[in-house]
Write a protein that holds these residues in place. Structure first.
Motif, PDB file in Angstrom:
ATOM      1  N   ASP A 285      26.943 -27.363  -6.532  1.00 41.39           N
ATOM      2  CA  ASP A 285      26.972 -28.757  -7.075  1.00 41.39           C
ATOM      3  C   ASP A 285      25.876 -28.941  -6.155  1.00 41.39           C
ATOM      4  N   ARG A 309      27.496 -38.671 -12.022  1.00 40.77           N
ATOM      5  CA  ARG A 309      28.657 -37.933 -12.889  1.00 40.77           C
ATOM      6  C   ARG A 309      27.293 -36.406 -13.188  1.00 40.77           C
ATOM      7  N   TYR A 310      28.503 -35.500 -13.041  1.00 38.79           N
ATOM      8  CA  TYR A 310      27.658 -34.152 -12.756  1.00 38.79           C
ATOM      9  C   TYR A 310      27.776 -33.402 -14.478  1.00 38.79           C
ATOM     10  N   ASP A 311      26.266 -32.946 -15.065  1.00 32.48           N
ATOM     11  CA  ASP A 311      26.408 -32.415 -15.753  1.00 32.48           C
ATOM     12  C   ASP A 311      26.144 -31.027 -15.317  1.00 32.48           C
ATOM     13  N   LYS A 315      23.844 -34.411 -10.692  1.00 30.33           N
ATOM     14  CA  LYS A 315      24.191 -34.961 -11.027  1.00 30.33           C
ATOM     15  C   LYS A 315      23.241 -36.268 -10.061  1.00 30.33           C
ATOM     16  N   GLU A 523      33.717 -38.358  -4.048  1.00 32.42           N
ATOM     17  CA  GLU A 523      34.414 -37.766  -5.133  1.00 32.42           C
ATOM     18  C   GLU A 523      35.205 -37.551  -3.961  1.00 32.42           C
ATOM     19  N   SER A 526      38.402 -35.642  -6.003  1.00 35.06           N
ATOM     20  CA  SER A 526      37.824 -33.919  -6.471  1.00 35.06           C
ATOM     21  C   SER A 526      37.592 -33.349  -5.060  1.00 35.06           C
TER      22      SER A 526
END
Length: 588
Positions: A285, A309-311, A315, A523, A526
């Motif tokens: 990430d 948010r991650y794509d 992020k 985060e 998670s």
């Protein structure tokens, strides 16, 4: 008849036995992998240790006793990994660094001073550059790049300058980036390439060191004068973007890091990172932080609705505001003068804020109005004052509302700043590596009392804050166990303890690299600890940092790094320790 009856009895007995046999776990509860046979440090106060950890579909399925985890989650397809006495932890989260530079340094000459590199003096730097140029077969006319130059440890104050580089490399532009990443030393061809000459005026907040008795630049360019150099970075080809992204992320994985921080993201860098992301190059990430000066351009291409948010592992995390420089480079802003003057020989030099206070105030107000997190580069105590003043202006409607503000470095935080941090919800991200790498420079520049209080992690934790800790890579190498060692021991290059009262426990140090860093990124649900439902972002270490002697923490090795259940980096774990083992190394 007898035979038929016997068969019926046997069939009924078999059916009964089948009915009584324990059923295996359902497919939904069957783990892909179970780790056991070593120390499992969860960094979860509610369950600090465990005997086993189960992973399924890239997330943690269960944490607990070996018997319970295997009974509930071990199936015929489960891979059981015997840790053989090694230690399993949540993988590390980079609280601050310069990820984009990791894509470049594989093609540059490493010039950190010992023990991290060969750059102990000018002669050693020139010799290493010459070796590098020959080894890489760099032709005439091509730029030679180096990184990690630390002027604060050069013996007898003999600093690298333009003339040294000209004599060794008359036919190549040469640029040697300062260890602070806030400047560089360049030879004549490089200065010409970047348009810097005797006629170049030193910008406000910048430094151009001049050759004594002349107006000619003598090589070292710092801070705001260096920004135009950074903006002229040669573009990569599309193939290089992918290849160098994988090489850079490999450096993080080898250090046990699965979340990287790009802490000063120019728009062109963001575009490069996004293209590599879209090409599927990311295996960890990456969180990027666009500069406030390029915020409008960034928002046009990346609307704020897409932030946070991650794509494909990318992020946009926060806006970056830099308001002072480097204490070892003597460009950090203080309320009292440096004992050694300024980097260009200035007298009564306190350093300077990069921009006026009103610009900082208005910039922070703009970020607060957007409702996104913000990270501030602050080093000197005057810069911390400026951050607090800006917050009081921009958050005047509610000073204590949580806005996710992080003070990056916060090196020379004063004791009176810490209650303000707590009241205003400002998180310090400290830099305890300075207690080793730069303590002697800080003592010389700022005096013993201030130097002993750099990165006051103990006071911050005792006040109720959750500070993070970082390497600022490439300013310092990626070495998370050495970083933890500095937070726990605070010992300088010369062997002096730097602020014994600010030492932390190994567990507190680990939290600053895991769960508290996850909080910095919003985060914590998670990442950051080993709990069911969180990502299986894991690291296996050669020893347990909570049980070894404090001085031995730096000797612990990262053996394996796992991102969402997939191994990214595997270092000499012998095959006999892996039961039902199959390779999980990514093909790329």
């Amino acid at each position: 008849m007898k035979t038929r009856m016997t068969c019926c009895v046997l069939a009924l007995a078999a059916l009964a036995a089948t009915a009584c046999a324990p059923a295996g776990p359902s497919p939904a509860q069957t783990a892909d992998t179970i780790y056991t046979g070593g120390d499992i440090v969860t960094v979860n106060d509610a369950q600090p240790t465990a005997e086993a950890l189960a992973v399924k579909d890239g997330t943690i399925l269960a944490v607990g006793s070996q018997a319970e985890v295997e009974k509930a989650h071990k199936g015929s397809t489960t891979q059981v990994v015997d840790l053989a006495g090694k230690t399993l932890l949540p993988s590390f989260i980079d609280a601050h660094g310069h990820y984009a530079n990791s894509l470049l340094v594989a093609n540059q000459c490493k010039l950190y001073p010992p023990p991290s590199g060969p750059g102990k003096d000018v002669e050693s730097i020139i010799a290493e550059l010459e070796r590098f140029a020959v080894e890489r077969r760099i032709p005439k006319g091509e730029m030679i790049m180096g990184y990690g130059y630390d002027d604060s440890v050069m013996p007898d104050g003999r600093l690298l300058n333009r003339d040294d580089l000209d004599a060794a490399f008359p036919d190549n532009p040469v640029r040697i980036d300062h260890v602070s990443m806030h400047g560089a030393v360049m030879n004549s061809l490089a200065l010409e390439k970047y348009g810097i000459s005797a006629a170049t005026k030193t910008p406000e907040g910048g430094v151009i060191v001049r050759k004594p008795g002349t107006n000619e630049p003598w090589g070292l360019i710092m801070e705001m004068a260096f920004l135009p150099v950074m903006e002229q970075q040669e573009p990569m080809t599309r193939e290089e973007e992918i290849e160098w992204t994988r090489a850079g992320q490999r450096l993080y994985a080898e250090a046990g890091i699965t979340t990287a921080h790009e802490g000063a993201t120019h728009f062109a860098q963001l575009e490069t990172i996004k293209r590599a992301t879209d090409a599927g190059a990311n295996v960890i990430d990456v969180v990027v932080h666009p500069f406030i000066t390029e915020l409008e351009k960034t928002l046009e291409a990346f609307p704020v609705s897409a932030w946070g948010r991650y794509d494909n592992h990318l992020k946009i995390g926060a806006v970056k505001i830099s308001i002072d420089g480097s204490p070892q480079g003597r460009t950090a802003a203080f309320t009292t003068p440096y004992l050694t003057g300024g980097p260009g020989g200035e007298k009564s030099w306190k350093g300077e804020l990069f921009v006026p206070q009103d610009f900082i105030n208005q910039g922070l107000k703009k970020v607060y109005d957007l409702g996104v997190p913000v990270i501030f580069h602050v080093n000197g105590d005057a810069a911390v004052d400026a951050l607090i003043e800006a917050h009081e202006f921009a958050a005047a409607d509610d000073l204590t509302k949580r806005r996710n503000v992080t003070a990056i470095h916060a090196q020379f935080t004063r004791k009176d700043h810490i209650p303000k941090f707590l009241e205003y919800g400002i998180r310090p991200s400290f830099y305890t590596l300075h207690t080793y790498y730069f303590a002697e420079a800080h003592i010389a520049n700022r005096g013993r009392e201030q130097a002993m209080y750099i990165s006051p992690m103990r006071d911050a934790i005792d006040a109720g804050l959750h500070p993070t800790n970082h390497t600022d890579f490439v300013v310092a190498p990626l070495d998370q166990m050495f970083m933890l060692w500095t937070a726990v021991n605070r010992v300088s290059r010369g062997g002096e303890v730097i602020g014994a009262d600010q030492r932390v426990t190994p567990l507190e140090g680990l939290k600053s690299m895991t769960i508290w860093a996850a909080e910095q990124y919003d985060e914590q649900a998670s990442k950051g600890s080993l709990e069911p439902g969180k990502l299986a972002d894991l690291v296996i270490l050669s020893g347990n940092p909570l049980t070894v002697e404090a001085d031995a923490i730096k000797d612990i090795q990262v053996l394996e790094t796992i991102k969402e259940g997939q191994t990214l980096s595997l270092i000499h774990i012998s095959e006999p320790t892996r039961l039902n083992s199959t390779s999980r190394m990514p093909s790329s």
